[in-house]
Design a protein around this motif. Structure first.
Motif, PDB file in Angstrom:
ATOM      1  N   TRP A  67      63.479 118.738  80.455  1.00 20.04           N
ATOM      2  CA  TRP A  67      62.275 118.777  81.275  1.00 20.04           C
ATOM      3  C   TRP A  67      61.522 120.051  80.927  1.00 20.04           C
ATOM      4  O   TRP A  67      62.067 121.142  81.015  1.00 20.04           O
ATOM      5  CB  TRP A  67      62.642 118.718  82.759  1.00 20.04           C
ATOM      6  N   VAL A 114      60.913 114.924  79.354  1.00 19.98           N
ATOM      7  CA  VAL A 114      60.241 114.803  80.642  1.00 19.98           C
ATOM      8  C   VAL A 114      59.277 115.981  80.765  1.00 19.98           C
ATOM      9  O   VAL A 114      59.643 117.118  80.455  1.00 19.98           O
ATOM     10  CB  VAL A 114      61.267 114.826  81.794  1.00 19.98           C
ATOM     11  N   ASP A 116      56.209 118.177  83.078  1.00 22.37           N
ATOM     12  CA  ASP A 116      55.719 118.469  84.417  1.00 22.37           C
ATOM     13  C   ASP A 116      54.379 117.775  84.654  1.00 22.37           C
ATOM     14  O   ASP A 116      53.481 117.837  83.812  1.00 22.37           O
ATOM     15  CB  ASP A 116      55.552 119.977  84.598  1.00 22.37           C
ATOM     16  N   LEU A 117      54.256 117.129  85.787  1.00 19.13           N
ATOM     17  CA  LEU A 117      53.027 116.452  86.188  1.00 19.13           C
ATOM     18  C   LEU A 117      52.494 117.152  87.434  1.00 19.13           C
ATOM     19  O   LEU A 117      53.078 117.043  88.515  1.00 19.13           O
ATOM     20  CB  LEU A 117      53.312 114.981  86.468  1.00 19.13           C
ATOM     21  N   TRP A 206      48.275 110.177  83.069  1.00 18.19           N
ATOM     22  CA  TRP A 206      49.622 109.619  82.968  1.00 18.19           C
ATOM     23  C   TRP A 206      49.791 108.857  81.660  1.00 18.19           C
ATOM     24  O   TRP A 206      50.775 109.039  80.930  1.00 18.19           O
ATOM     25  CB  TRP A 206      49.898 108.660  84.135  1.00 18.19           C
ATOM     26  N   TRP A 209      50.089 110.897  78.232  1.00 15.94           N
ATOM     27  CA  TRP A 209      51.393 111.448  77.853  1.00 15.94           C
ATOM     28  C   TRP A 209      52.439 110.361  77.629  1.00 15.94           C
ATOM     29  O   TRP A 209      53.294 110.488  76.743  1.00 15.94           O
ATOM     30  CB  TRP A 209      51.846 112.459  78.896  1.00 15.94           C
ATOM     31  N   PHE A 217      58.215 111.946  84.062  1.00 18.55           N
ATOM     32  CA  PHE A 217      57.521 113.085  84.638  1.00 18.55           C
ATOM     33  C   PHE A 217      58.370 113.734  85.728  1.00 18.55           C
ATOM     34  O   PHE A 217      59.130 113.052  86.419  1.00 18.55           O
ATOM     35  CB  PHE A 217      56.196 112.655  85.282  1.00 18.55           C
ATOM     36  N   ALA A 219      57.264 115.346  89.077  1.00 20.72           N
ATOM     37  CA  ALA A 219      56.054 115.413  89.891  1.00 20.72           C
ATOM     38  C   ALA A 219      56.094 116.654  90.769  1.00 20.72           C
ATOM     39  O   ALA A 219      56.903 116.754  91.697  1.00 20.72           O
ATOM     40  CB  ALA A 219      55.916 114.159  90.735  1.00 20.72           C
ATOM     41  N   VAL A 287      60.265 109.006  87.103  1.00 21.69           N
ATOM     42  CA  VAL A 287      59.622 110.156  87.725  1.00 21.69           C
ATOM     43  C   VAL A 287      60.600 110.799  88.699  1.00 21.69           C
ATOM     44  O   VAL A 287      61.218 110.136  89.531  1.00 21.69           O
ATOM     45  CB  VAL A 287      58.300 109.786  88.420  1.00 21.69           C
TER      46      VAL A 287
END
Length: 568
Positions: A67, A114, A116-117, A206, A209, A217, A219, A287
């Motif tokens: 991540w 993964v 970061d969103l 979204w 990516w 992601f 979130a 997510v």
């Protein structure tokens, strides 16, 4: 005997979603590896160190996914969580081509990626906000949350920024005479998710990516996306709170509103339309939510249904070093969550003090690692935890972060010299523990912190009981935490002594065999030993995984398909 919740094993007739059995690894890009000597970690630096995470051999950590904290263009008011362009890479970290190469190289090693969103807010330098603040008549004015001053000229209501140094959650824009809302720094204006055009714009982000191959992601502050439409004051009892607090019958106006789940369902629908690495929708993207909510019943609403797949169990890393506290918080969420839900556990993150510092040394940190990697859920390892890095806050006056989090964000300690991070002067000084807590010093020491993490992750990967098995916590004496994990043909007992002295742990309320075989221990020389269970002798701060005789009657849930057996 106290009754505690238990969960059944997952259905193991076929492979489940990858994220349910994965071990995640969080990378703070600024601090992982610097490829060009400017003192700041970057994407090419991460590529150069992927073999540390997974290279197909026991010499690597063996994690399944990484991540990445934000790497997007940003003026760094909150070190990347203030995004000025959602669809690019900040030049300090590299280029989109570098990102694409990172995804390819990670996937080649069997690592998912993964990212970061950050949907709650942008930077004040984002073009959307530049337009929004240009005039009250601008078409993007409603993309953010603007309000007239209160009658006394002050902020529109009593909401506070989550960061104490930032005061109220409102900043006046003199040019238009209105305040804009920011849940964090004034450089991070909150988006208005009640505006359909915002939702459409974010759906494009979204897909941007996902089309580049990301597997999911994380979130950011998912519970904050919607605010009270009338911008009403918080009740007096909640007014001083900067973050979530739980008061019966009351709800804060600027977070954890029911409408948030509409946005999360939209995100899930988009994710569910993308196949996974194997080309199937069943494999899928996922997510992981950051939802800093202390109330288990509210937290349980955020995952396991039509919204996010999983969330961090925030309370897990907030516990004191007490066995009863850990048991209570794990069992509490298990009792509250929907059947089939799957939480995510971490011991530290870029926002949370490191385990060694929080719990007071390597002994508790080693035992805590055993807990995190043997609970029913997805574990997430923060970079540097696997070598026992401690917090290293900068001297007074040299702080960089608005919320005092520099200490847990120092550069990864690849060697004692610091040159393993990069040839330039790092943006934050390495910790004083770099001589001991570094990869080079621990690489060939099977009993080191790194050796322990490797053994735990490898064992977990081969154990159906740990990856997907049932769970039942057990009553035990002293300051301990004991639980069972079970799949068909595999019954494991995990026991942790939280005291700094030896303990004879009496386990009650369940029929156990007279003895078991220690599979893993935080203490050298114990693995492979057959030990009596009545009582179970544990050393100071020792955590063990004990294999019980296959097929022993117990009831931590229904049985699962036979295990392949744990890796050696």
């Amino acid at each position: 005997m106290t009754t505690h919740p238990q969960i059944p094993p997952q259905d193991t007739d076929g492979p489940g979603p990858w994220w349910r059995e994965a071990v995640l690894y969080q990378i703070y890009p600024r601090s992982f590896a610097d490829s060009n000597g400017d003192g700041i970690g970057d994407l090419r630096g991460i590529i150069s160190r992927l073999d540390h995470l997974r290279d197909g051999t026991p010499s690597s950590l063996g994690v399944d996914a990484l991540w990445l904290s934000p790497f997007y263009p940003s003026p760094q008011a909150d070190f990347g969580y203030d995004i000025s362009d959602y669809q690019d890479v900040d030049p300090v970290y590299g280029t989109l081509a570098d990102f694409d190469e990172l995804v390819v190289e990670a996937h080649r090693r069997g690592l998912r990626v993964v990212v970061d969103l950050v949907m709650n807010h942008t930077s004040t330098e984002h073009p959307w906000f530049t337009e929004s603040r240009s005039s009250r008549a601008n078409p993007k004015r409603n993309w953010y949350i603007w309000a007239d001053p209160a009658p006394d000229g002050g902020p529109p209501n009593n909401w506070l920024s989550a960061f104490e140094k930032c005061g109220p959650a409102w900043t006046l824009d003199p040019a238009t005479g209105q305040y804009y809302l920011h849940s964090f720094t004034p450089g991070q204006p909150d988006l208005n998710w009640r505006e359909p055009a915002v939702r459409e714009a974010m759906r494009k982000v979204w897909r941007f990516w996902l089309d580049r191959g990301v597997d999911g992601f994380r979130a950011d502050v998912a519970h904050r996306l919607l605010k009270d439409e009338r911008l009403r004051d918080n009740p007096p009892e909640l007014a001083p709170a900067r973050r979530h607090v739980s008061v019966p019958g009351m709800r804060q106006r600027q977070l954890d509103l029911p409408e948030v789940h509409d946005v999360l369902r939209e995100l899930r629908e988009v994710l569910d339309s993308y196949p996974g690495l194997d080309g199937s929708l069943a494999e899928g993207r996922f997510v992981l939510g950051e939802v800093p909510i202390s109330d288990d019943s509210r937290l349980a609403d955020y995952f396991g249904g039509e919204g996010m797949h999983t969330v961090f169990h925030i309370a897990f890393w907030e516990q004191p070093w007490e066995g009863a506290a850990f048991r209570r918080t794990v069992d509490g969420l298990l009792a509250a969550m929907r059947p089939g839900s799957w939480p995510t556990y971490a011991l530290a993150t870029h926002d949370i003090s490191r385990t060694v510092s929080r719990f007071g040394g390597w002994g508790p940190a080693r035992a805590a690692a055993v807990i995190m990697l043997t609970l029913p859920g997805t574990p997430c390892v923060y970079y540097g935890e696997e070598i026992g890095m401690a917090d290293a806050p900068p001297p007074a006056g040299l702080e960089r972060d608005v919320d005092g989090r520099d200490g847990q964000r120092t550069p990864m300690q690849w060697d004692a010299s610091g040159k393993g991070f990069g040839t330039g002067t790092p943006w934050l000084a390495p910790g004083p523990d770099a001589g001991r807590a570094n990869v080079e010093a621990q690489r060939d020491d099977s009993e080191s912190m790194l050796g322990l993490y490797r053994r735990l992750i490898r064992y977990r990967g081969g154990s159906a009981a740990l990856r997907r098995g049932g769970y039942r916590s057990l009553d035990s004496s002293g300051d301990s935490y004991v639980y069972l994990r079970q799949a068909a043909g595999e019954l494991l007992l995990v026991a942790v002594n939280f005291r700094h002295v030896p303990a004879q742990v009496e386990i009650t309320g369940v029929d156990l065999p007279a003895a078991g075989r220690i599979e893993l221990s935080t203490h050298a020389g114990r693995a492979g030993a057959t030990v009596p269970l009545g009582p179970l002798a544990l050393g100071p701060l020792e955590a063990v995984v004990v294999r019980l005789a296959d097929g022993v009657p117990t009831d931590p849930g229904a049985t699962a398909a036979p295990s392949k057996g744990p890796a050696a």
